[in-house]
Scaffold this motif. Structure first.
Motif, PDB file in Angstrom:
ATOM      1  N   VAL A   1       0.840  -1.198   0.000  1.00  0.00           N
ATOM      2  CA  VAL A   1       0.000   0.000   0.000  1.00  0.00           C
ATOM      3  C   VAL A   1       0.878   1.252   0.000  1.00  0.00           C
TER       4      VAL A   1
ATOM      5  N   LYS B   1       3.380   0.875  -3.533  1.00  0.00           N
ATOM      6  CA  LYS B   1       2.620   0.769  -4.776  1.00  0.00           C
ATOM      7  C   LYS B   1       3.260  -0.125  -5.835  1.00  0.00           C
TER       8      LYS B   1
ATOM      9  N   LEU C   1      -8.129   3.570  -2.388  1.00  0.00           N
ATOM     10  CA  LEU C   1      -7.241   3.851  -1.261  1.00  0.00           C
ATOM     11  C   LEU C   1      -5.833   4.190  -1.750  1.00  0.00           C
ATOM     12  N   LEU C   2      -5.378   3.461  -2.756  1.00  0.00           N
ATOM     13  CA  LEU C   2      -4.033   3.694  -3.278  1.00  0.00           C
ATOM     14  C   LEU C   2      -3.886   5.058  -3.935  1.00  0.00           C
TER      15      LEU C   2
ATOM     16  N   ARG D   1      -3.503   7.118   3.453  1.00  0.00           N
ATOM     17  CA  ARG D   1      -3.427   5.690   3.109  1.00  0.00           C
ATOM     18  C   ARG D   1      -2.983   4.878   4.307  1.00  0.00           C
ATOM     19  N   GLU D   2      -1.893   5.314   4.962  1.00  0.00           N
ATOM     20  CA  GLU D   2      -1.338   4.476   6.024  1.00  0.00           C
ATOM     21  C   GLU D   2      -2.256   4.390   7.238  1.00  0.00           C
TER      22      GLU D   2
ATOM     23  N   GLY E   1      -9.145  11.185   5.424  1.00  0.00           N
ATOM     24  CA  GLY E   1      -8.969  10.056   4.514  1.00  0.00           C
ATOM     25  C   GLY E   1     -10.292   9.406   4.163  1.00  0.00           C
TER      26      GLY E   1
END
Length: 162
Positions: free
Chosen positions: A28, A31, A106-107, A114-115, A148
């Motif tokens: 994630v 990538k 999400l990516l 993301r994290e 997010g």
């Protein structure tokens, strides 16, 4: 003070238990498959070199995640322009089609969102635990989760208020 870690667990056993989680985390963030694999490998090397005992299994898991995340962040400092992630690669780690669609969106989010989303929703960590792993305040974690989620909802659901 060791509360249950009598002998160091073998790298093979740690990889069998946590390898998929570490790979997902690294994938994630990075990538791409190759950098993710390298990050996991680096984490396992650091695990082999570690001399201190863990306080328990949760401590070991958190340490592995922290080392993986830090390793990815270090790599990203050097490699700013990564190719887009292949959804075929990611699909081997997520069985349900709906999960793939959410992961694809999400990516596309900024790394800081993301994290926290991945650690909270995919790995099941609470805000306080994420704060410790990422070395940020709980308030920052909650704000990143909120932002997010909003960005992810806009991408997946078409941009309603929220």
């Amino acid at each position: 003070m060791d509360t249950g870690d009598k002998a160091p667990e073998s790298v093979e056993a740690v990889f069998a238990r946590y390898g998929n989680m570490l790979y997902r985390t690294a994938f994630v963030m990075m990538k791409n498959q190759y950098d993710a694999e390298d990050a996991v490998q680096d984490t396992l090397i650091k695990y082999m070199e570690r001399r201190k005992a863990f306080e328990g299994e949760e401590h070991r898991k958190a340490w592995l995640l922290r080392v993986t995340i830090n390793g990815c962040k270090n790599r990203l400092r050097f490699y700013r322009n990564h190719p887009d992630v292949s959804m075929e690669e990611l699909s081997s780690y997520y069985e349900k089609h709906e999960d793939m669609e959410v992961m694809e969106q999400l990516l596309q989010l900024p790394g800081k969102y993301r994290e926290v989303l991945m650690l909270h929703y995919v790995e099941g960590y609470q805000s306080s635990e994420i704060a410790g792993l990422l070395k940020i305040t709980e308030a920052a974690v909650r704000k990143r989760l909120e932002r997010g989620r909003r960005q992810l909802k806009e991408k997946v659901g078409g941009g309603t208020d929220g």
